[in-house]
Design a protein around this motif. Structure first.
Motif, PDB file in Angstrom:
ATOM      1  N   GLY A 241      -4.614   4.963  -2.563  1.00  0.00           N
ATOM      2  CA  GLY A 241      -5.894   5.423  -2.033  1.00  0.00           C
ATOM      3  C   GLY A 241      -6.389   4.704  -0.805  1.00  0.00           C
ATOM      4  O   GLY A 241      -7.522   4.941  -0.368  1.00  0.00           O
ATOM      5  N   ALA A 242      -5.575   3.841  -0.216  1.00  0.00           N
ATOM      6  CA  ALA A 242      -5.972   3.157   1.026  1.00  0.00           C
ATOM      7  C   ALA A 242      -5.360   3.865   2.227  1.00  0.00           C
ATOM      8  O   ALA A 242      -4.307   4.491   2.124  1.00  0.00           O
ATOM      9  CB  ALA A 242      -5.524   1.701   0.997  1.00  0.00           C
ATOM     10  N   GLN A 243      -6.034   3.774   3.365  1.00  0.00           N
ATOM     11  CA  GLN A 243      -5.488   4.324   4.594  1.00  0.00           C
ATOM     12  C   GLN A 243      -4.203   3.594   4.961  1.00  0.00           C
ATOM     13  O   GLN A 243      -4.070   2.393   4.742  1.00  0.00           O
ATOM     14  CB  GLN A 243      -6.507   4.155   5.731  1.00  0.00           C
ATOM     15  N   ALA A 244      -3.230   4.335   5.481  1.00  0.00           N
ATOM     16  CA  ALA A 244      -1.957   3.722   5.861  1.00  0.00           C
ATOM     17  C   ALA A 244      -2.179   2.574   6.845  1.00  0.00           C
ATOM     18  O   ALA A 244      -2.891   2.723   7.850  1.00  0.00           O
ATOM     19  CB  ALA A 244      -1.025   4.760   6.470  1.00  0.00           C
ATOM     20  N   TYR A 245      -1.618   1.422   6.524  1.00  0.00           N
ATOM     21  CA  TYR A 245      -1.637   0.198   7.325  1.00  0.00           C
ATOM     22  C   TYR A 245      -3.020  -0.435   7.463  1.00  0.00           C
ATOM     23  O   TYR A 245      -3.194  -1.399   8.202  1.00  0.00           O
ATOM     24  CB  TYR A 245      -1.050   0.451   8.720  1.00  0.00           C
TER      25      TYR A 245
ATOM     26  N   ASN B  73       0.864  -1.180   0.000  1.00  0.00           N
ATOM     27  CA  ASN B  73       0.000   0.000   0.000  1.00  0.00           C
ATOM     28  C   ASN B  73       0.901   1.231   0.000  1.00  0.00           C
ATOM     29  O   ASN B  73       1.707   1.413   0.922  1.00  0.00           O
ATOM     30  CB  ASN B  73      -0.909  -0.049   1.235  1.00  0.00           C
ATOM     31  N   LEU B  74       0.795   2.086  -1.028  1.00  0.00           N
ATOM     32  CA  LEU B  74       1.679   3.251  -1.124  1.00  0.00           C
ATOM     33  C   LEU B  74       1.537   4.186   0.071  1.00  0.00           C
ATOM     34  O   LEU B  74       2.516   4.809   0.497  1.00  0.00           O
ATOM     35  CB  LEU B  74       1.400   4.012  -2.420  1.00  0.00           C
ATOM     36  N   SER B  75       0.333   4.294   0.627  1.00  0.00           N
ATOM     37  CA  SER B  75       0.153   5.146   1.806  1.00  0.00           C
ATOM     38  C   SER B  75       0.959   4.628   2.989  1.00  0.00           C
ATOM     39  O   SER B  75       1.540   5.395   3.760  1.00  0.00           O
ATOM     40  CB  SER B  75      -1.331   5.233   2.192  1.00  0.00           C
TER      41      SER B  75
END
Length: 449
Positions: free
Chosen positions: A337-341, A304-306
């Motif tokens: 576009g996903a929340q971090a972790y 996940n890039l975030s």
């Protein structure tokens, strides 16, 4: 010298000006010829250009060129999506970025088909070991963990192009890999190789050696003809039987990588894949026994890039570490576009068509966190290993799984799930632009091998 000879020399009029004019005339003739037909040797990829097309996206077309942008943060009301896909046909070498890929039970198509290994002697050995035990050698896999320069071995995937084949009045379904690594001999050979590379591929080009490999697993006749052998090779704590293709490798590769032991290239046998247990779904849950090839443990790896950006903000930077490239972590599926972790709470996801041109979903069991080793310390662009980071920060800030209390975690391991109606024809597709639907959440506990 006779009077006639002196007269002939005078008639030649070869003064300095004439010689200069003659040189200019020759250069004026040769330069256009060199530009149009540079005197460079043919490469293996030059022949494939006539019948095949190189897979992947590069340079300005890469979806990862903006991976450090704030645009990958979550947006209310919008699902996260697939931002990039990457395969690694040769384990620990450079990856190939794709816009779409077929999903097989063992992972993405063409992923980790090949792996390097070195022949190692048993060490240490017990004092009372037999001579046979002391002399027994075995193949063990190698990665950037031991030989960081593997990051500089480029892998190109060439797929048959139907239009090109028609023009050549040919038919073929055979795909090829070309491995390329930097190499320059000493003396005039190295100088000529440098000139040839720059004339043929541009001013920034450097001399390389190419290795051509067929993608398809060879037949018994081809194995015999090539002199390949089936041998046991150890990957982590598992030992599997695979095809040893070491006679395909030039001796310069060992010297470039710095491998002092005998070096081999293994091709995974599709009939002898490794069964996946631990955190993967059971055969009853998945509808088939999960298997994989030369991946570390599970068929696919998601990042996940975030999460990468959030973690990167806590990693000390210096002249040798400016940014934390997501490719340091060897992902297959990269999300935006996903929340971090947030991915660490997922247990099952479904990728839906979204803005991609696909019409079917793809489902995955989110099996466990990815427990990191020191391999992310290697810069995927240069093959240079950082002395401390991000390994130190991973252990200090990302020791979040009770199953691996002394290790840092980042990313998630996936196992493909398939519609039971497919029967034995289990395959799906993933593509950039697909959206993520979280179908189940829960806790994760890493199970060691």
């Amino acid at each position: 010298m006779s009077a006639m000879d002196l007269s002939a020399l005078k008639n030649l009029n070869l003064d300095t000006g004439s010689i200069f004019l003659l040189a200019i005339t020759i250069c004026a003739f040769l330069i256009p010829v060199v530009v149009i037909l540079p005197p460079v040797g043919l490469q293996k990829s030059d022949a494939l250009l006539q019948t095949h097309t190189k897979a992947g996206v590069e340079g300005a077309k890469s979806n990862l060129k903006n991976q450090f942008s704030a645009e990958h943060a979550p947006v209310n009301g919008k699902p996260s999506k697939v931002h990039s896909l990457v395969i690694y046909p040769v384990k620990s070498c450079k990856g190939i970025e794709l816009t779409r890929s077929k999903v097989l039970p063992s992972g993405l198509q063409y992923d980790r088909l090949f792996m390097f290994a070195q022949l190692k002697s048993p060490f240490p050995v017990a004092v009372d070991s037999t001579d046979e035990e002391k002399s027994k050698h075995k193949w063990e896999f190698v990665t950037q963990r031991q030989f960081a320069r593997l990051a500089n071995v480029t892998v190109d995937l060439w797929l048959p192009d139907e239009m090109k084949l028609r023009k050549q009045s040919m038919r073929s379904t055979e795909a090829f890999l070309i491995l390329r690594f930097p190499w320059k001999e000493d003396g005039w050979r190295g100088l000529w190789a440098t000139i040839s590379a720059k004339l043929g591929r541009g001013r920034a080009a450097e001399p390389e050696i190419e290795v051509l490999l067929p993608v398809d697993f060879p037949s018994a006749e081809e194995i015999k003809e090539k002199g390949h052998t089936f041998e046991d090779v150890k990957i982590w704590k598992e030992t599997i039987n695979a095809l040893n293709m070491q006679n395909e490798l030039p001796e310069e590769l060992s010297r470039y990588l710095g491998v002092s032991n005998k070096l081999a290239l293994f091709r995974v046998d599709p009939e002898q894949l490794r069964e996946v247990y631990r955190c993967a779904p059971t055969e009853e849950e998945a509808g088939y026994q999960p298997k994989t090839g030369f991946q570390d443990a599970y068929p696919l790896h998601l990042m996940n890039l975030s999460s990468v950006q959030e973690f990167s903000s806590e990693v000390p930077k210096d002249d040798d570490l400016k940014e934390l490239d997501v490719l340091r972590f060897r992902p297959n599926i990269i999300l935006s576009g996903a929340q971090a972790y947030d991915e660490e709470t997922w247990k099952q996801i479904r990728l839906k068509p979204g803005t991609s041109k696909l019409y079917n979903d793809a489902s995955f069991h989110v099996s466990c966190r990815t427990v990191r080793c020191k391999m992310p310390n290697v810069d995927p662009e240069t093959g240079v290993r950082h002395a401390k980071e991000p390994d130190r920060s991973l252990r200090a800030k990302r020791a979040v799984d009770e199953g691996a209390p002394l290790s840092g975690c980042l990313g998630m391991q996936l196992t493909p799930l398939f519609d039971p109606s497919l029967g034995e024809d289990r395959e799906a597709w993933v593509a950039v632009g697909m959206t993520v639907e979280v179908e189940g959440r829960g806790e994760h506990l890493y199970i060691k091998q």
